[in-house]
Each structure stands twice: as structure tokens, then as C-alpha cells.
Design an enzyme around this catalytic site. Structure first.
Site, PDB file in Angstrom:
ATOM      1  N   SER A  83      46.190  39.445  32.140  1.00  0.00           N
ATOM      2  CA  SER A  83      46.472  38.198  32.857  1.00  0.00           C
ATOM      3  C   SER A  83      47.105  38.492  34.206  1.00  0.00           C
ATOM      4  O   SER A  83      47.841  39.477  34.361  1.00  0.00           O
ATOM      5  CB  SER A  83      47.440  37.362  32.014  1.00  0.00           C
ATOM      6  OG  SER A  83      47.968  36.301  32.766  1.00  0.00           O
ATOM      7  N   TYR A 131      55.377  36.620  26.074  1.00  0.00           N
ATOM      8  CA  TYR A 131      53.910  36.594  26.223  1.00  0.00           C
ATOM      9  C   TYR A 131      53.471  37.521  27.368  1.00  0.00           C
ATOM     10  O   TYR A 131      52.609  38.384  27.198  1.00  0.00           O
ATOM     11  CB  TYR A 131      53.411  35.158  26.476  1.00  0.00           C
ATOM     12  CG  TYR A 131      52.046  35.139  27.105  1.00  0.00           C
ATOM     13  CD1 TYR A 131      50.912  35.414  26.344  1.00  0.00           C
ATOM     14  CD2 TYR A 131      51.892  34.920  28.477  1.00  0.00           C
ATOM     15  CE1 TYR A 131      49.659  35.455  26.936  1.00  0.00           C
ATOM     16  CE2 TYR A 131      50.648  34.954  29.064  1.00  0.00           C
ATOM     17  CZ  TYR A 131      49.535  35.223  28.300  1.00  0.00           C
ATOM     18  OH  TYR A 131      48.302  35.283  28.898  1.00  0.00           O
ATOM     19  N   LYS A 140      51.218  41.417  27.610  1.00  0.00           N
ATOM     20  CA  LYS A 140      50.071  41.807  28.441  1.00  0.00           C
ATOM     21  C   LYS A 140      50.372  43.115  29.182  1.00  0.00           C
ATOM     22  O   LYS A 140      49.526  43.998  29.292  1.00  0.00           O
ATOM     23  CB  LYS A 140      49.704  40.683  29.416  1.00  0.00           C
ATOM     24  CG  LYS A 140      49.185  39.422  28.730  1.00  0.00           C
ATOM     25  CD  LYS A 140      47.915  39.709  27.922  1.00  0.00           C
ATOM     26  CE  LYS A 140      47.494  38.587  27.023  1.00  0.00           C
ATOM     27  NZ  LYS A 140      46.447  38.941  26.056  1.00  0.00           N
TER      28      LYS A 140
END
Ligand code: UD1
Length: 338
Positions: free
Chosen positions: A125, A150, A154
Site C-alpha cells: 500500500s 495495519y 504492509k
């Protein structure tokens, strides 16, 4: 050639399955259906005429992952979408995110590296850049400390793949750093199906347009941007799906320079929240109800991609305009509410 798509019933996963099948790949989907519906399989088959193989597996169950790869020992590539992606939830439930997004990645890689040769694509992302110092963002921009568990998954995910690739030449991997996916397949057979109240802008807008939500809250209009609202790079999900196919083809043809590469996947164009609202109003012919509220914590001011690397190296370019993507999102919303 058989490709495993984890999270293949999800928003980006399902659109990628369609593009893979249309390019002649055999696809096996793993999904635990925690944030997706088995009916998506019908939508995929309606477009391509090929019902993909599907196994409902929770990838946190290591034995099931091992067993799956034993039964499907002819898998040549994996596109790994399966992950949790709600920023707020990740702050409340960090261990769920580390288990779901990191534990499962490790299990899959452990199986893959036992193969003579394996290709792996990871859903990363643009969140890894945080608030980048310069726009548009190139892949060389520094990775900033993550704002949420979160976002951290990544970053850690990319590091795990990088470290593994360094010592396993048989593993070829690409991390695709997505900007903001939106829209639906032009057939309107598949699209975004957010569970509960949408956290992302576009599904919130289309649901508001349908009257499912009373009004949109615009998170802040005092940012240092042209109209004061945040700027993002909204990419049609079909363009994003196609990027996965060309990335996979690059890995399979051994054209990659090193065995781990990262690419930005966006349009290169920034749009403000107000511009997205205006796009909705243009394509739907409706006025959108919205109010300006406080800034949302953790939001960056602007993020849009420099796509030169993906254009040159992958020969890929996003083709769809914001209005075209919005039109498909709106048609999809109308279809699922009919
Ligand atoms: C968010 C995550 C990002 C993640 C992505 C996954 C944050 C800070 N970022 O991206 O890490 O990869 O989702 O889908 O949560 N907006 C409103 N009202 C709304 C919803 C959004 O004004 O009801 C605005 C936001 O402030 C932002 C823009 O719309 O400026 C896009 O928001 P969103 O769709 O949530 O995407 P990101 O925040 O870019």
C-alpha cells in the site's frame, strides 16, 4: 499454468481473478469469507464463463496451508491479497492484524520456497510512504514510521519478502503499492462489497447517493491543498487488477532485474475529496449530501503516485478516468440495492 489467489473473493482479488482467467491462467482461490461472499464466484463465472476453483481456508491454520500446497503441487505463482485492511480496527486489535497479515504470509512463503521456482505478488500500500516529502511519490521515497498496526503489517510484509528473496534465488517477488482503488467491473457482475459502514470514501459516497447513508462527512477542509480537502490517487480496480497480471508475467518470464521489486500502482493524478464528490454528481446527475467535519486522525494531506517505473518496466498504465471509475461504482451500487 495454475495460480493461487488468496483473498480472491475480495474487491481487488475478484477483479484480478477475472483478468487472470481472461489471459488463460488457471486460478485457485483461497478465501476465509470473513470479509467476502461466496456468491462472488458466480459474478466471476458470469464474466469469464469459467467458475474458478475455490477452497474456503483460514490461512492462519498452518496445517491447512501445508495440506493445500501438498494437494496443489502444480501451483507456479501466488497473488496474496488475503489480509485485514481496516486502519481503525487494527489500532484496537493489533494482534489480529499481525496474525492475519504477517502469520499467513510466513506460512505461504515457507511452502513456496520449497519449490524449484516460484512467483509471488504481495498486496502492499502507498500507506508505507506516510506523508511523503514530495509529490508525486516515487518508489525511492523513504518508508515512514507506520501510523497504524495495519500500515505496519504492509511494511513488515515487504521486509519479510525482501529478506527471504535475498537468500532464496528460486523465489521471485513483486510488491505492488496500491494507491486508492475504486469502481467495479464494467459488466457490473462484481464490485466492492463493504461489510457494515464503509470506511473508504467512494463506497460511502455511492451508499449516500442511494440513501443508505444520510450524508457524507468530509474529514477536514482546512488542509494545505487547492480546495482544502485531502488529495489521493483514485485508480479503477480493473486497471489495478491488470497490473497484477503484467507483474506476474514479468516474474514468470524471468525478466526481472532482481528477485524482489516494488512498484507504485496508481494513475499519477491526484484528486481532492471535493473533486471526487463532483465526479459523483456528474455521473449520477444527483446532488450529494455532505457536511464538513473535523479532520480524521492519521490522514495524510496528499498522496499520488509517480508511475514512471510501472509504465516503463511493466509496460502498464492506468487507462480509466475518475469519472469512468465513478460511473462503474455508481452502477454497481444501484445494482446491489435494486
Ligand atoms: C485508507 C487507509 C490506508 C489503506 C486504505 C485501504 C487511512 C489513513 N488510510 O486510505 O492506509 O491502505 O484505506 O483501503 O485510514 N474521507 C472522507 N469521508 C469519509 C471517508 C474518507 O472525507 O467518510 C476522505 C479521507 O479523509 C481521505 C479520502 O477521503 O482524504 C480517502 O479516504 P479513504 O477512502 O479512507 O482512503 P485512504 O485514507 O487514502
Amino acid at each position: 499454468m495454475k495460480i493461487l489467489v488468496t483473498g480472491g473473493l475480495g474487491f481487488i482479488g475478484s477483479h484480478t481473478v477475472v483478468e487472470l482467467q481472461q489471459q488463460g491462467f488457471d486460478v485457485v482461490i483461497i478465501d476465509d469469507c470473513s470479509n467476502a461472499d461466496e456468491k462472488v464466484l458466480n459474478g466471476i463465472a458470469a464474466i469469464t464463463g469459467i467458475p474458478p476453483l475455490f477452497e474456503k481456508i483460514d490461512l492462519r491454520e498452518k496445517n491447512q496451508v501445508v495440506d493445500f500446497f501438498k494437494r496443489h503441487n502444480d501451483i507456479e505463482g501466488v497473488i496474496h491479497f488475503a489480509a485485514s485492511k481496516a486502519v481503525g480496527e487494527s489500532v484496537r486489535e493489533p494482534l489480529l492484524y499481525y496474525e492475519n497479515n504477517i502469520g499467513t504470509l510466513v506460512y505461504i512463503l515457507k511452502e513456496l520456497i520449497q519449490k524449484e521456482k516460484a512467483s509471488f505478488i504481495f498486496s502492499s500500500s502507498c500507506t508505507v510512504y506516510g506523508q511523503a516529502d514530495a509529490m508525486p511519490i516515487t518508489e525511492d521515497a523513504p518508508v515512514k514510521p507506520a501510523e497504524s498496526p495495519y500500515g505496519n503489517t504492509k511494511q513488515i510484509g515487504e521486509e519479510i519478502i525482501f529478506d527471504t528473496c535475498k537468500v532464496r534465488a528460486n523465489l521471485n517477488a513483486i510488491a505492488l503499492r496500491y494507491f486508492n482503488p475504486m469502481g467495479a467491473h464494467p459488466s457490473i457482475e462484481i464490485g466492492e462489497l463493504p461489510v457494515g459502514i464503509p470506511q473508504n470514501l467512494v463506497p460511502f459516497i455511492t451508499q449516500t447517493g442511494m440513501g443508505v447513508r444520510g450524508q457524507l462527512s468530509v474529514f477536514g477542509d482546512d488542509y494545505p491543498t487547492e480546495d482544502g480537502t485531502c488529495v489521493r490517487d483514485y485508480i479503477h480496480v480493473v486497471d489495478l487488477a491488470k497490473a497484477h497480471v503484467v507483474a506476474l508475467q514479468r516474474l514468470l518470464s524471468d525478466k526481472n532485474d532482481t528477485n524482489f521489486e516494488v512498484f507504485n500502482v496508481g494513475t499519477g493524478k491526484g484528486s481532492s475529496v471535493m473533486e471526487v464528490i463532483q465526479s459523483f454528481e456528474r455521473v449520477s446527475g444527483k446532488k450529494l449530501k455532505y457536511q464538513i467535519v473535523e479532520r480524521r486522525s492519521g490522514d495524510v494531506v496528499e498522496a499520488y503516485a509517480d508511475t514512471t517505473k510501472a509504465n516503463k518496466v511493466l509496460g502498464w498504465k492506468a487507462l480509466s478516468s475518475l469519472d469512468n471509475a465513478m460511473k462503474s461504482a455508481w452502477e454497481w451500487e444501484q445494482k446491489i440495492r435494486a
